[in-house]
Design a protein around this motif. Structure first.
Motif, PDB file in Angstrom:
ATOM      1  N   ILE A 215       0.853  -1.193   0.000  1.00  0.00           N
ATOM      2  CA  ILE A 215       0.000   0.000   0.000  1.00  0.00           C
ATOM      3  C   ILE A 215       0.887   1.240   0.000  1.00  0.00           C
ATOM      4  O   ILE A 215       1.707   1.422   0.903  1.00  0.00           O
ATOM      5  N   GLY A 216       0.716   2.100  -1.006  1.00  0.00           N
ATOM      6  CA  GLY A 216       1.433   3.370  -1.031  1.00  0.00           C
ATOM      7  C   GLY A 216       2.736   3.358  -1.792  1.00  0.00           C
ATOM      8  O   GLY A 216       3.438   4.371  -1.837  1.00  0.00           O
ATOM      9  N   ASP A 217       3.101   2.238  -2.423  1.00  0.00           N
ATOM     10  CA  ASP A 217       4.397   2.177  -3.096  1.00  0.00           C
ATOM     11  C   ASP A 217       4.505   3.135  -4.276  1.00  0.00           C
ATOM     12  O   ASP A 217       5.569   3.695  -4.536  1.00  0.00           O
ATOM     13  N   ILE A 218       3.422   3.328  -5.011  1.00  0.00           N
ATOM     14  CA  ILE A 218       3.475   4.236  -6.166  1.00  0.00           C
ATOM     15  C   ILE A 218       3.811   5.649  -5.699  1.00  0.00           C
ATOM     16  O   ILE A 218       4.681   6.319  -6.261  1.00  0.00           O
ATOM     17  N   LEU A 219       3.128   6.086  -4.647  1.00  0.00           N
ATOM     18  CA  LEU A 219       3.428   7.404  -4.083  1.00  0.00           C
ATOM     19  C   LEU A 219       4.859   7.446  -3.563  1.00  0.00           C
ATOM     20  O   LEU A 219       5.578   8.429  -3.740  1.00  0.00           O
TER      21      LEU A 219
END
Length: 333
Positions: A215-219
């Motif tokens: 969760i949140g890796d793209i950001l």
């Protein structure tokens, strides 16, 4: 039959006339553009040298910028608005730009909102408002105002992201809380809340134990110094100017999902969902979250089991986040 022939003939004549009129319109646009470019140079030079811009002078600066492009056919100011955002920086709107013949001949086109700044060489185009935080930057001091303005904005975005993550790290050092639902929260807009794994805040996110759900890796790849690579667009980091809360999944336990024939291993996720108030730098509520993959799913979805599992985990986590926030946040991740 004669009537039909006359109708067909009339349609053909109208098409020829319309086509001829359009070609004439293209010729007229080309001539007008050439004439305008010939006289525009001195007008733009005078406007760029002004101490302060009037709407008329700003229009000349922007028109000169666009008509340098061969792809721009017409550029005409209509209902100009000009607003100073900082000393030496203004937000401009009102130039109608046409880059295709239909718009150029018929009077249409786009109307971008732009930033102009006053540098050593006078007033110049610095970029588009939506890319430059609505023209919130200081006047460039070098010969390339657009590059300098963007560099300033990226620095601000980096600072906002770093401040938000520093607040979360500080909150995690505090005591755990017993409250499983945050009472009295205002409605939290999606753009005001980050959702991510706590392990992204470590010194080396790449050293995480392998698992299936991230969760949140793209950001993180776009904004975190430990993950970001040079040249990545920092646009999403700008949202952290408005971040008020962070949903954090901490103490994650998720063995990777592995399928072998008619069996699988893993397929379970557990963590603690925490809501962090960024401005107070506190965890204000937290609750355990978990999901277990039903064994019967293997029988009907063996080929897409990883996809279905990931989708189900995220759906379960969204439900728990809604409970955590008392229904005040419908998170998408």
């Amino acid at each position: 039959m004669r009537i039909l022939k006359r109708l067909v003939g009339g349609v053909v004549v109208l098409a020829v006339v319309a086509g001829g009129a359009f070609v004439w319109g293209m010729h007229r646009v080309s001539q007008a553009r050439e004439a305008r470019v010939r006289v525009l140079g001195p007008l733009v030079a005078r406007a760029t040298a002004m101490e302060t811009l009037s709407p008329e002078d700003a229009c000349l600066v922007v028109e000169g910028h666009y008509l340098k492009r061969d792809t721009v056919l017409t550029a005409e100011c209509k209902r100009v608005t000009l607003e100073a955002t900082r000393p030496g920086v203004v937000r401009f709107h009102g130039l109608v730009v046409a880059s295709d013949w239909d718009d150029a001949v018929l009077g249409g086109g786009s109307v971008p909102t732009l930033c102009l700044s006053k540098g050593p060489r006078g007033w110049a185009f610095a970029g588009y408002s939506h890319e430059l935080l609505d023209c919130q930057f200081d006047p460039p001091t070098g010969p390339e105002p657009a590059k300098e303005a963007l560099a300033q904005v990226e620095h601000l975005r980096r600072a906002w992201m770093d401040d938000a993550f520093a607040a979360v790290r500080a909150a995690l050092k505090g005591p755990d809380v017993d409250q499983e639902v945050c009472e009295g929260l205002p409605a939290l807009p999606k753009w005001g809340v980050l959702v991510l794994d706590a392990d992204l805040l470590g010194d080396d996110p790449s050293a995480r134990t392998p698992r299936t759900t991230y969760i949140g890796d793209i950001l993180g790849f776009q904004c975190l110094p430990t993950m970001k690579k040079e040249g990545v667009n920092l646009g999403p980091c700008a949202a952290n100017q408005f971040i008020s809360h962070v949903v954090l999944f901490d103490d994650i336990d998720e063995p990777p999902l592995q399928v072998a024939g008619s069996t699988y291993s893993g397929g379970r996720y557990s963590a603690v969902a925490k809501l962090v108030d960024v401005r107070r730098q506190e965890v204000i509520c937290q609750r355990a979250v978990s999901y277990q993959l039903p064994e019967e799913m293997l029988l009907v979805m063996r080929q897409t089991l990883n996809f279905e599992y990931s989708k189900a985990v995220r759906a379960a986590l969204r439900q728990e986040v809604a409970k955590l926030t008392g229904g005040q946040l419908a998170a998408e991740f």
